[in-house]
Design an enzyme around this catalytic site. Structure first.
Site, PDB file in Angstrom:
ATOM      1  CG  ASN A   9      20.861  14.470  15.626  1.00 58.32           C
ATOM      2  OD1 ASN A   9      20.905  13.822  16.695  1.00 58.32           O
ATOM      3  ND2 ASN A   9      21.841  14.055  14.743  1.00 58.32           N
ATOM      4  CD1 TRP A  10      18.826  18.556  20.597  1.00 61.29           C
ATOM      5  CD2 TRP A  10      18.577  18.013  22.516  1.00 61.29           C
ATOM      6  NE1 TRP A  10      17.800  19.231  21.057  1.00 61.29           N
ATOM      7  CE2 TRP A  10      17.655  18.773  22.352  1.00 61.29           C
ATOM      8  CE3 TRP A  10      18.660  17.356  23.957  1.00 61.29           C
ATOM      9  CZ2 TRP A  10      16.661  19.479  23.140  1.00 61.29           C
ATOM     10  CZ3 TRP A  10      17.744  17.931  24.841  1.00 61.29           C
ATOM     11  CH2 TRP A  10      16.863  18.831  24.541  1.00 61.29           C
ATOM     12  CE  LYS A  11      25.335  16.190  15.077  1.00 65.97           C
ATOM     13  NZ  LYS A  11      26.219  15.883  14.026  1.00 65.97           N
ATOM     14  CD  GLU A  97      27.111  12.526  13.603  1.00 62.45           C
ATOM     15  OE1 GLU A  97      26.621  12.236  14.589  1.00 62.45           O
ATOM     16  OE2 GLU A  97      27.384  13.675  13.372  1.00 62.45           O
ATOM     17  CD  GLU A 167      21.310  15.063   8.466  1.00 64.85           C
ATOM     18  OE1 GLU A 167      20.988  16.193   8.949  1.00 64.85           O
ATOM     19  OE2 GLU A 167      21.863  14.105   8.915  1.00 64.85           O
ATOM     20  N   GLY A 173      28.500  18.720  10.819  1.00 67.74           N
ATOM     21  CA  GLY A 173      29.254  19.286  11.705  1.00 67.74           C
ATOM     22  C   GLY A 173      30.620  20.019  11.148  1.00 67.74           C
ATOM     23  CB  SER A 213      27.042  23.254   8.549  1.00 66.52           C
ATOM     24  OG  SER A 213      28.021  22.450   9.019  1.00 66.52           O
ATOM     25  N   GLY A 234      21.819  19.855  13.672  1.00 64.70           N
ATOM     26  CA  GLY A 234      22.582  19.133  14.729  1.00 64.70           C
ATOM     27  C   GLY A 234      23.169  20.101  15.762  1.00 64.70           C
ATOM     28  N   GLY A 235      24.227  20.690  15.561  1.00 66.87           N
ATOM     29  CA  GLY A 235      24.969  21.602  16.549  1.00 66.87           C
ATOM     30  C   GLY A 235      23.998  22.651  16.988  1.00 66.87           C
TER      31      GLY A 235
HETATM   32  C1  PEP Z   1      23.032  16.208  11.877  1.00 61.84           C
HETATM   33  O1  PEP Z   1      23.708  15.756  12.860  1.00 61.84           O
HETATM   34  O2  PEP Z   1      22.089  15.695  11.410  1.00 61.84           O
HETATM   35  C2  PEP Z   1      23.637  17.640  11.397  1.00 61.84           C
HETATM   36  C3  PEP Z   1      23.102  18.099  10.407  1.00 61.84           C
HETATM   37  O3  PEP Z   1      24.671  17.929  12.083  1.00 61.84           O
HETATM   38  P1  PEP Z   1      25.193  19.685  12.011  1.00 61.84           P
HETATM   39  O4  PEP Z   1      23.893  20.657  11.952  1.00 61.84           O
HETATM   40  O5  PEP Z   1      25.871  19.981  13.265  1.00 61.84           O
HETATM   41  O6  PEP Z   1      25.995  19.947  10.727  1.00 61.84           O
END
Ligand code: PEP
Length: 257
Positions: A9-11, A97, A167, A173, A213, A234-235
């Site tokens: 998920n590049w957001k 989000e 999640e 994040g 994370s 995500g990140g």
């Molecule tokens: C996400 O955006 O779905 C996510 C899990 O973010 P991160 O991996 O950065 O916690």
């Protein structure tokens, strides 16, 4: 056996030029992924470019959101049909989000899930509790409510085409991931619910991903859990080498050699 699924998920990151570079690097790092399915969800603006970059590869294209209507006066929104036209095969819905920053309701998310299915997209419904809800012992209550509401009115055959991402909001994040045991406990609970809402067979085949994370150095601990069928990243999905390593660690669970 459930083939693990790893989704990036590049957001809201990446210009089209940056997205192209990242997509090429992931594609080149995962030429013939065995024992794992991989998908990338860039911002809407980069879907076409990423779709081109991964064309002919086994990596799937996904979106981060969609609207529930096919078209109309919905300024700023993107319909499921627009996503399938670009080659999207899956869509994230109900990401925390979207729920917390954009105040999406369970009812709206449910309409989106139904619309995605109508258009042949595989929805990944995201559920998860806040830190305060966990502290109050409400984790199961919260994820159950989100799953029941998100899937309300779906036929069993439609549930078959869905996935879930657990999640925890406090892990997204933050760099503070859930432990594998915490994830496994919630995944087990969700799988029991899938059996009730769909069928035993669906519960056996439906993939439940963990997100929050996830990084190259902790991904393996999650996928060692029998009920964790991959990860939503995500990140760490913005770093091609790290994302490729995560996918390879999950592939080990899927029987890759
Ligand atoms: C996400 O955006 O779905 C996510 C899990 O973010 P991160 O991996 O950065 O916690």
């Amino acid at each position: 056996m459930r083939v693990p699924l790893v989704v990036g998920n590049w957001k809201m990151h990446g210009t089209v030029a940056e997205a192209r570079i990242l997509a090429h690097a992931v594609r080149d790092g995962l030429k013939r992924p065995r024992g794992v399915e991989v998908a990338m969800c860039p911002p809407f603006t980069a879907l076409a470019a990423v779709g081109e970059a991964i064309a002919g590869s086994p990596i799937a294209l996904g979106a981060q959101n969609c609207h529930w209507e096919d078209k109309g006066a919905y300024t700023g929104e993107v319909s499921p049909a627009m996503l399938t036209e670009l080659g999207c095969r899956l869509v994230l819905l109900g990401h925390s989000e979207r729920r917390h920053v954009f105040r999406e309701t369970d009812e709206e998310i449910n309409r989106k899930v139904a619309a995605a299915l109508r258009h042949g997209l595989r929805p990944i419904l995201c559920v998860g509790e806040t830190a305060e809800q966990r502290r109050q012992g409400l984790t199961f209550t919260v994820v159950e409510g989100q799953l029941r509401a998100g899937w309300a009115g779906l036929a069993s055959a439609e549930i078959d085409r869905c996935s879930i991402a657990y999640e925890p909001v406090w892990a997204i994040g933050t760099g503070v991931n859930a432990t594998a045991a915490q994830a496994a406990e919630v995944h087990g609970y969700l799988r029991g619910l899938v059996s009730e809402l769909g069928s035993k067979d669906t519960a056996h085949s439906l993939r439940i991903l963990y997100g929050g994370s996830v990084k190259a150095d902790n991904a393996g601990s999650f996928t060692e859990e029998p009920d964790v069928d991959g990860v939503l990243v995500g990140g760490a999905s913005l770093d091609a080498a790290g994302f490729v390593t995560i996918a390879k660690k999950c592939a080990a669970k899927g029987g890759a050699s």
